[in-house]
Design a protein around this motif. Structure first.
Motif, PDB file in Angstrom:
ATOM      1  N   ASN A  82       0.824  -1.201   0.000  1.00  0.00           N
ATOM      2  CA  ASN A  82       0.000   0.000   0.000  1.00  0.00           C
ATOM      3  C   ASN A  82       0.863   1.258   0.000  1.00  0.00           C
ATOM      4  O   ASN A  82       2.066   1.220   0.283  1.00  0.00           O
ATOM      5  CB  ASN A  82      -0.914   0.014   1.223  1.00  0.00           C
ATOM      6  N   GLU A 110       0.382   5.642   1.267  1.00  0.00           N
ATOM      7  CA  GLU A 110      -0.321   6.349   2.337  1.00  0.00           C
ATOM      8  C   GLU A 110      -1.795   6.555   2.017  1.00  0.00           C
ATOM      9  O   GLU A 110      -2.625   6.645   2.924  1.00  0.00           O
ATOM     10  CB  GLU A 110       0.342   7.705   2.600  1.00  0.00           C
ATOM     11  N   GLU A 111      -2.129   6.622   0.730  1.00  0.00           N
ATOM     12  CA  GLU A 111      -3.512   6.910   0.349  1.00  0.00           C
ATOM     13  C   GLU A 111      -4.134   5.824  -0.521  1.00  0.00           C
ATOM     14  O   GLU A 111      -5.259   5.983  -0.992  1.00  0.00           O
ATOM     15  CB  GLU A 111      -3.583   8.253  -0.392  1.00  0.00           C
ATOM     16  N   GLU A 112      -3.431   4.731  -0.725  1.00  0.00           N
ATOM     17  CA  GLU A 112      -3.965   3.639  -1.532  1.00  0.00           C
ATOM     18  C   GLU A 112      -3.788   2.329  -0.776  1.00  0.00           C
ATOM     19  O   GLU A 112      -2.668   1.917  -0.481  1.00  0.00           O
ATOM     20  CB  GLU A 112      -3.257   3.553  -2.888  1.00  0.00           C
ATOM     21  N   ARG A 166     -14.951  12.497   1.798  1.00  0.00           N
ATOM     22  CA  ARG A 166     -13.525  12.784   1.605  1.00  0.00           C
ATOM     23  C   ARG A 166     -12.762  11.467   1.458  1.00  0.00           C
ATOM     24  O   ARG A 166     -12.215  10.920   2.417  1.00  0.00           O
ATOM     25  CB  ARG A 166     -12.996  13.607   2.768  1.00  0.00           C
ATOM     26  N   ARG A 194      -9.903  10.495  -0.112  1.00  0.00           N
ATOM     27  CA  ARG A 194      -8.462  10.403   0.122  1.00  0.00           C
ATOM     28  C   ARG A 194      -8.137  10.431   1.612  1.00  0.00           C
ATOM     29  O   ARG A 194      -7.288   9.674   2.091  1.00  0.00           O
ATOM     30  CB  ARG A 194      -7.734  11.541  -0.602  1.00  0.00           C
ATOM     31  N   GLN A 195      -8.820  11.306   2.353  1.00  0.00           N
ATOM     32  CA  GLN A 195      -8.569  11.383   3.792  1.00  0.00           C
ATOM     33  C   GLN A 195      -8.993  10.096   4.495  1.00  0.00           C
ATOM     34  O   GLN A 195      -8.325   9.636   5.427  1.00  0.00           O
ATOM     35  CB  GLN A 195      -9.308  12.584   4.387  1.00  0.00           C
ATOM     36  N   TRP A 196     -10.126   9.540   4.047  1.00  0.00           N
ATOM     37  CA  TRP A 196     -10.577   8.275   4.638  1.00  0.00           C
ATOM     38  C   TRP A 196      -9.558   7.163   4.380  1.00  0.00           C
ATOM     39  O   TRP A 196      -9.207   6.399   5.289  1.00  0.00           O
ATOM     40  CB  TRP A 196     -11.931   7.881   4.047  1.00  0.00           C
ATOM     41  N   ARG A 197      -9.088   7.071   3.148  1.00  0.00           N
ATOM     42  CA  ARG A 197      -8.094   6.045   2.828  1.00  0.00           C
ATOM     43  C   ARG A 197      -6.829   6.230   3.660  1.00  0.00           C
ATOM     44  O   ARG A 197      -6.229   5.252   4.124  1.00  0.00           O
ATOM     45  CB  ARG A 197      -7.746   6.104   1.337  1.00  0.00           C
ATOM     46  N   ARG A 198      -6.426   7.485   3.834  1.00  0.00           N
ATOM     47  CA  ARG A 198      -5.215   7.755   4.603  1.00  0.00           C
ATOM     48  C   ARG A 198      -5.357   7.241   6.045  1.00  0.00           C
ATOM     49  O   ARG A 198      -4.447   6.602   6.583  1.00  0.00           O
ATOM     50  CB  ARG A 198      -4.921   9.256   4.598  1.00  0.00           C
ATOM     51  N   GLU A 199      -6.490   7.514   6.676  1.00  0.00           N
ATOM     52  CA  GLU A 199      -6.702   7.058   8.054  1.00  0.00           C
ATOM     53  C   GLU A 199      -6.828   5.542   8.130  1.00  0.00           C
ATOM     54  O   GLU A 199      -6.360   4.915   9.088  1.00  0.00           O
ATOM     55  CB  GLU A 199      -7.949   7.731   8.640  1.00  0.00           C
ATOM     56  N   LYS A 240      -3.330   4.101   7.703  1.00  0.00           N
ATOM     57  CA  LYS A 240      -2.557   4.412   8.909  1.00  0.00           C
ATOM     58  C   LYS A 240      -2.954   3.487  10.059  1.00  0.00           C
ATOM     59  O   LYS A 240      -2.093   2.948  10.769  1.00  0.00           O
ATOM     60  CB  LYS A 240      -2.779   5.873   9.298  1.00  0.00           C
TER      61      LYS A 240
END
Length: 371
Positions: A275, A277-279, A321, A323-328, A331
């Protein structure tokens, strides 16, 4: 160019294997010509659906093994899983030629003998097993048009709930049996998982309608269900995360290996590590498990992140959102994979009492539930 790189890499890997064992044989799922003939065995994975041997001249003479992904079909009982796997393998993935139809009649007779034997062997389960087998026979033998193409959708949810009712009714006589407890937890888990599917769809429908109250209410109910499922799974040793992680760490010879082996074990059952950070990895949840500890510590928090972004989207009257959801999400997953918290290796709780409570809470009158 790329082919040369892979060939060189494969040759280097095999030289390393041979340096440690001059009789080494490489067992793998792809074909690389740089490995000496006789030193490579190819696994034709998922061959019952997408065979590679048929389009590669049988792997160009390299020895191979034709494989069936038996894990594609998860029955609610270990006893039933054997029968259903045989039925699904023989009929669910076979073109119905004239010869096959003749074989089906022969197999039908053989399976009836096996079914009668298992019913005799498992007399305590006779009514429950008979209920499910009747459904299987009806779909696979009587109505050939009903042969399913999607294994996880082949059964009726109402039949599973009926089987669960029979299990619970027999609980006072059979609760001391470890096998019965395993099947009871597994059957309750399966019924509640399908209920969770319905509940999740209701959350999404409410979001699409812009109903903030319904999204909030149903999200909380979903997360509560995850907690209840974790409590259920904790009632039997066969549904615990702890033994998986501890068995991996026990193979280590030093602290560095111990950390690496635990990371490997955590990664295998969550998100494979390709993965960004955003995928998220395309192989996320490939090895997912219904294990106590995993639901409460990972799946629950992950679902909570998704619901949080749904609610915030409605509160702010803007789009989801992504991209933000994927980032969290990524993470959270990476942090969990690097974790070292300890999970129980022994069950806790009474499987029968918990199953009865959850059946009454979620399944006894499903049509009356306020989604």
């Amino acid at each position: 160019m790329i082919q040369n790189i892979f060939s060189s890499l494969a040759a280097a890997i095999f030289r390393g294997m041979e340096s440690g064992d001059d009789k080494a044989v490489w067992l793998m799922q792809a074909l690389l010509h740089s490995v000496p003939v006789g030193k490579l065995v190819v696994l034709d994975l998922y061959a019952e659906v997408k065979p590679v041997w048929a389009t590669s001249e049988q792997f160009y003479g390299v020895p191979y093994i034709w494989l069936v992904l038996g894990c594609q079909w998860k029955a609610s009982s270990r006893i039933l899983s054997f029968m259903i796997l045989c039925l699904k393998w023989h009929f669910g993935r076979t073109e119905l030629t004239s010869r096959t139809k003749t074989e089906m009649l022969l197999w039908h007779s053989q399976m009836l003998i096996l079914i009668r034997f298992l019913l005799h062997l498992c007399c305590h389960y006779r009514e429950t097993i008979a209920t499910l087998i009747t459904k299987v026979q009806g779909e696979l033998f009587i109505n050939k048009q009903a042969i399913p193409t999607h294994p996880h959708l082949w059964y009726s949810t109402s039949e599973v709930i009926r089987a669960l009712q029979l299990f619970i009714a027999s609980g006072d006589q059979l609760s001391e049996s470890n096998t019965f407890s395993y099947d009871l937890v597994d059957l309750t888990r399966q019924a509640l998982a399908k209920y969770a599917n319905q509940l999740f769809v209701k959350v999404v429908e409410a979001y699409q309608l812009g109903d903030l109250h319904a999204v909030t209410h149903r999200s909380q109910k979903f997360l509560s269900l995850v907690e209840d499922l974790d409590t259920l799974l904790a009632c039997h040793d066969g549904f615990l995360l702890g033994p998986w992680l501890e068995s991996a760490k026990q193979l280590a010879q030093n602290d560095e290996q111990k950390k690496q082996f635990e990371w490997n074990a955590r990664t295998q059952i969550t998100m494979w590590f390709d993965n960004t950070e955003e995928e998220a990895s395309l192989l996320r949840d490939y090895g997912n498990k219904y294990w106590s500890g995993l639901l409460r510590d990972y799946y629950g928090p992950r679902a909570a992140i998704y619901f949080k972004f749904l609610i915030q989207s409605l509160e702010r009257s803007d789009g989801f959102r992504l991209r933000q959801w994927r980032r969290e999400w990524v993470k959270l997953t990476n942090e969990w994979q690097n974790g070292s918290n300890i999970f129980p290796t022994k069950s806790a709780g009474d499987a029968l009492n918990v199953s009865r409570r959850l059946y009454k809470k979620y399944l006894e009158e499903p049509d009356s539930h306020d989604f």
